[in-house]
Design a protein around this motif. Structure first.
Motif, PDB file in Angstrom:
ATOM      1  N   TRP A  93       0.818  -1.226   0.000  1.00  0.00           N
ATOM      2  CA  TRP A  93       0.000   0.000   0.000  1.00  0.00           C
ATOM      3  C   TRP A  93       0.845   1.267   0.000  1.00  0.00           C
ATOM      4  N   PRO A  94       1.882   1.383   0.824  1.00  0.00           N
ATOM      5  CA  PRO A  94       2.612   2.655   0.905  1.00  0.00           C
ATOM      6  C   PRO A  94       3.657   2.786  -0.208  1.00  0.00           C
ATOM      7  N   PRO A  95       4.136   4.002  -0.458  1.00  0.00           N
ATOM      8  CA  PRO A  95       5.231   4.228  -1.417  1.00  0.00           C
ATOM      9  C   PRO A  95       6.580   3.910  -0.761  1.00  0.00           C
ATOM     10  N   HIS A  96       7.033   2.686  -0.884  1.00  0.00           N
ATOM     11  CA  HIS A  96       8.223   2.226  -0.162  1.00  0.00           C
ATOM     12  C   HIS A  96       9.475   3.022  -0.511  1.00  0.00           C
ATOM     13  N   HIS A  97       9.601   3.463  -1.757  1.00  0.00           N
ATOM     14  CA  HIS A  97      10.840   4.124  -2.154  1.00  0.00           C
ATOM     15  C   HIS A  97      11.103   5.407  -1.366  1.00  0.00           C
ATOM     16  N   LEU A  98      10.056   5.991  -0.803  1.00  0.00           N
ATOM     17  CA  LEU A  98      10.233   7.212  -0.015  1.00  0.00           C
ATOM     18  C   LEU A  98      10.854   6.920   1.353  1.00  0.00           C
ATOM     19  N   ALA A  99      10.868   5.646   1.749  1.00  0.00           N
ATOM     20  CA  ALA A  99      11.484   5.285   3.034  1.00  0.00           C
ATOM     21  C   ALA A  99      13.001   5.175   2.911  1.00  0.00           C
ATOM     22  N   ILE A 100      13.508   5.158   1.681  1.00  0.00           N
ATOM     23  CA  ILE A 100      14.953   5.080   1.445  1.00  0.00           C
ATOM     24  C   ILE A 100      15.447   6.492   1.159  1.00  0.00           C
ATOM     25  N   GLY A 101      16.163   7.062   2.099  1.00  0.00           N
ATOM     26  CA  GLY A 101      16.664   8.416   1.918  1.00  0.00           C
ATOM     27  C   GLY A 101      17.968   8.604   2.644  1.00  0.00           C
ATOM     28  N   SER A 102      17.906   9.170   3.834  1.00  0.00           N
ATOM     29  CA  SER A 102      19.108   9.368   4.641  1.00  0.00           C
ATOM     30  C   SER A 102      19.649   8.017   5.104  1.00  0.00           C
ATOM     31  N   LEU A 103      20.881   8.024   5.598  1.00  0.00           N
ATOM     32  CA  LEU A 103      21.493   6.783   6.060  1.00  0.00           C
ATOM     33  C   LEU A 103      20.688   6.149   7.187  1.00  0.00           C
ATOM     34  N   SER A 104      20.246   6.955   8.132  1.00  0.00           N
ATOM     35  CA  SER A 104      19.508   6.400   9.267  1.00  0.00           C
ATOM     36  C   SER A 104      18.183   5.782   8.827  1.00  0.00           C
ATOM     37  N   ARG A 105      17.482   6.449   7.918  1.00  0.00           N
ATOM     38  CA  ARG A 105      16.205   5.919   7.433  1.00  0.00           C
ATOM     39  C   ARG A 105      16.414   4.658   6.610  1.00  0.00           C
ATOM     40  N   SER A 106      17.470   4.647   5.799  1.00  0.00           N
ATOM     41  CA  SER A 106      17.745   3.475   4.973  1.00  0.00           C
ATOM     42  C   SER A 106      18.140   2.281   5.827  1.00  0.00           C
ATOM     43  N   LEU A 107      18.945   2.530   6.868  1.00  0.00           N
ATOM     44  CA  LEU A 107      19.322   1.444   7.769  1.00  0.00           C
ATOM     45  C   LEU A 107      18.103   0.913   8.525  1.00  0.00           C
ATOM     46  N   ALA A 108      17.238   1.811   8.968  1.00  0.00           N
ATOM     47  CA  ALA A 108      16.031   1.385   9.679  1.00  0.00           C
ATOM     48  C   ALA A 108      15.154   0.525   8.774  1.00  0.00           C
ATOM     49  N   TYR A 109      15.012   0.952   7.522  1.00  0.00           N
ATOM     50  CA  TYR A 109      14.198   0.201   6.562  1.00  0.00           C
ATOM     51  C   TYR A 109      14.826  -1.161   6.287  1.00  0.00           C
ATOM     52  N   GLY A 110      16.147  -1.146   6.016  1.00  0.00           N
ATOM     53  CA  GLY A 110      16.821  -2.390   5.677  1.00  0.00           C
ATOM     54  C   GLY A 110      16.856  -3.370   6.823  1.00  0.00           C
ATOM     55  N   TYR A 111      17.273  -2.908   8.002  1.00  0.00           N
ATOM     56  CA  TYR A 111      17.384  -3.797   9.154  1.00  0.00           C
ATOM     57  C   TYR A 111      16.013  -4.178   9.711  1.00  0.00           C
ATOM     58  N   GLY A 112      15.085  -3.245   9.683  1.00  0.00           N
ATOM     59  CA  GLY A 112      13.756  -3.522  10.221  1.00  0.00           C
ATOM     60  C   GLY A 112      13.031  -4.626   9.479  1.00  0.00           C
ATOM     61  N   HIS A 113      13.398  -4.819   8.221  1.00  0.00           N
ATOM     62  CA  HIS A 113      12.738  -5.860   7.436  1.00  0.00           C
ATOM     63  C   HIS A 113      13.096  -7.269   7.911  1.00  0.00           C
ATOM     64  N   TYR A 114      14.124  -7.395   8.728  1.00  0.00           N
ATOM     65  CA  TYR A 114      14.401  -8.724   9.290  1.00  0.00           C
ATOM     66  C   TYR A 114      13.158  -9.253  10.002  1.00  0.00           C
ATOM     67  N   PHE A 115      12.520  -8.421  10.793  1.00  0.00           N
ATOM     68  CA  PHE A 115      11.351  -8.846  11.566  1.00  0.00           C
ATOM     69  C   PHE A 115      10.157  -9.111  10.653  1.00  0.00           C
TER      70      PHE A 115
END
Length: 389
Positions: free
Chosen positions: A261-283
């Motif tokens: 549903w959401p626009p996922h590409h907007l979650a990839i931006g700054s390093l902190s946001r990208s790390l949160a997105y990448g690592y958070g997907h483990y769960f």
């Protein structure tokens, strides 16, 4: 002629993060196939552990095994978004990593049954060393990202040496080393990217994550099919098993709907946001993979083949669903949703979690998820006419 052209190799320069039309390559899709095998074996092993009543042990082993699967996939994906050349050497090293995943899959059962992680670790090290070779190759033409590529190569190689040494430790010390080495693995990208960032393509990365989500959700569809097969071989349980199959299909479709549903590409931006997105997907990935195990446990309860009893057996599927819903809400939906969606999604996650304590059968979870989908159809993500509602 340069050495690269003489050996038919393409200089591994950083890819343009704004490249138009960037999509997953056929090699990346081929690479994903081996993870279907690994995720399936991990889910089956979790299912057996839960059915036999080894709940805590099964969950811990699954979390460790799935980390190896997810980390191998994620590291390849983020490297590919930055330096994919698709020449023959890049392909060969990728296929080596695929072979490592298949061997890793063969080591999952010993890890669950005997706490023997030797095959799993050796296969994991093979995969990671192939990626070290990729990072070293990238460092030759990385430009401003050269320092980061060398930190990746050196950091990964060092951790792999420590993984091999951990096999010599006694079991009590190995458990501590396992936690420390996992933390060391996740620390390498943080250190490397803070030193000299590598480029990533938001649309490409989020497409790849979406494709892996489809893989792990597909395991739940397999569980649905198993319910139907079981029903055909046990006519006295035909009704409940067919119901489980139908409800699993509806629930899995709802999770797919929620995720995309959401626009996922907007979650990839700054390093902190990208790390949160990448690592958070483990769960998110681990939860989606565990859902199929939960469905299989529910089938075992219905056919009287499980040590678990209700309502505890139902938590095997409600917890993964709740983690998936809450995880994708936190990572991708919350910043791009209006007030109603941001109330409904977390509330739905909580209600699904406690569903086994409510005297209503599995259908309640399906009703909750269907209600979430209805809300998402009604309310668009911000930027798509949501602000006008």
């Amino acid at each position: 002629m340069t050495p690269e052209s003489r050996f038919r190799l393409i200089p591994m320069r950083p890819r343009d993060p704004g490249e138009s039309g960037r999509a997953a390559s056929t090699l990346e899709l081929f690479f994903d196939l081996v993870f279907v095998v690994a995720v399936s074996i991990a889910a089956v092993s979790l299912h057996h552990a839960l059915t036999e009543g080894h709940v805590l042990d099964g969950i811990l082993n699954y979390a460790i095994v799935f980390f190896g699967i997810w980390w191998a996939w994620m590291n390849f994906t983020w490297f590919a978004t930055s330096f994919d050349t698709d020449d023959w050497l890049y392909r060969v090293l990728t296929i080596v990593q695929m072979g490592g995943v298949l061997v890793l899959a063969s080591g999952i059962e010993p890890a669950f049954q005997d706490h023997d992680f030797s095959v799993l670790i050796l296969a994991y090290v093979v995969m990671r060393l192939a990626l070290v070779a990729q990072w070293l190759r990238a460092s030759r033409s990385a430009g401003s990202a050269r320092k980061a590529t060398l930190i990746y190569a050196g950091g990964i190689a060092l951790v792999q040496a420590l993984w091999l040494l951990s096999l010599l430790l006694p079991e009590s010390a190995f458990t501590v080393a396992l936690v420390v080495l996992i933390l060391a693995e996740v620390a390498v990208p943080i250190v490397a990217e803070r030193t000299g960032s590598t480029p990533w393509h938001p649309h490409h990365i989020t497409e790849r994550y979406g494709l892996f989500t489809l893989i792990v959700l597909g395991e739940s569809l397999l569980a649905s099919a198993n319910a139907i097969i079981g029903a055909l071989h046990a006519s006295h349980d035909l009704g409940p098993l067919i119901s489980i199959a139908a409800l699993t299909l509806i629930s899995t479709a709802a999770l797919w709907w929620i995720y995309f549903w959401p626009p996922h590409h907007l979650a990839i931006g700054s390093l902190s946001r990208s790390l949160a997105y990448g690592y958070g997907h483990y769960f998110i990935f681990a939860a989606a993979g565990a859902l199929s195990a939960g469905i299989e446990v529910e089938i075992d309860v219905l056919t009287h083949h499980s040590e678990l009893r209700q309502p505890w057996a139902s938590f095997a599927y409600t917890i993964p669903i709740a983690v998936f819903v809450l995880g994708i809400w936190a990572l991708a939906i919350r910043p791009h949703a209006g007030r109603i969606v941001n109330i409904v999604l977390p509330a739905a996650g909580v209600f699904v979690f406690i569903d086994p304590l409510i005297p209503v059968p599995f259908a309640l979870t399906t009703v909750i998820l269907a209600g979430v989908v209805a809300v998402l159809v009604w309310r668009r993500p911000l930027g798509q006419d949501e602000r006008t509602h």
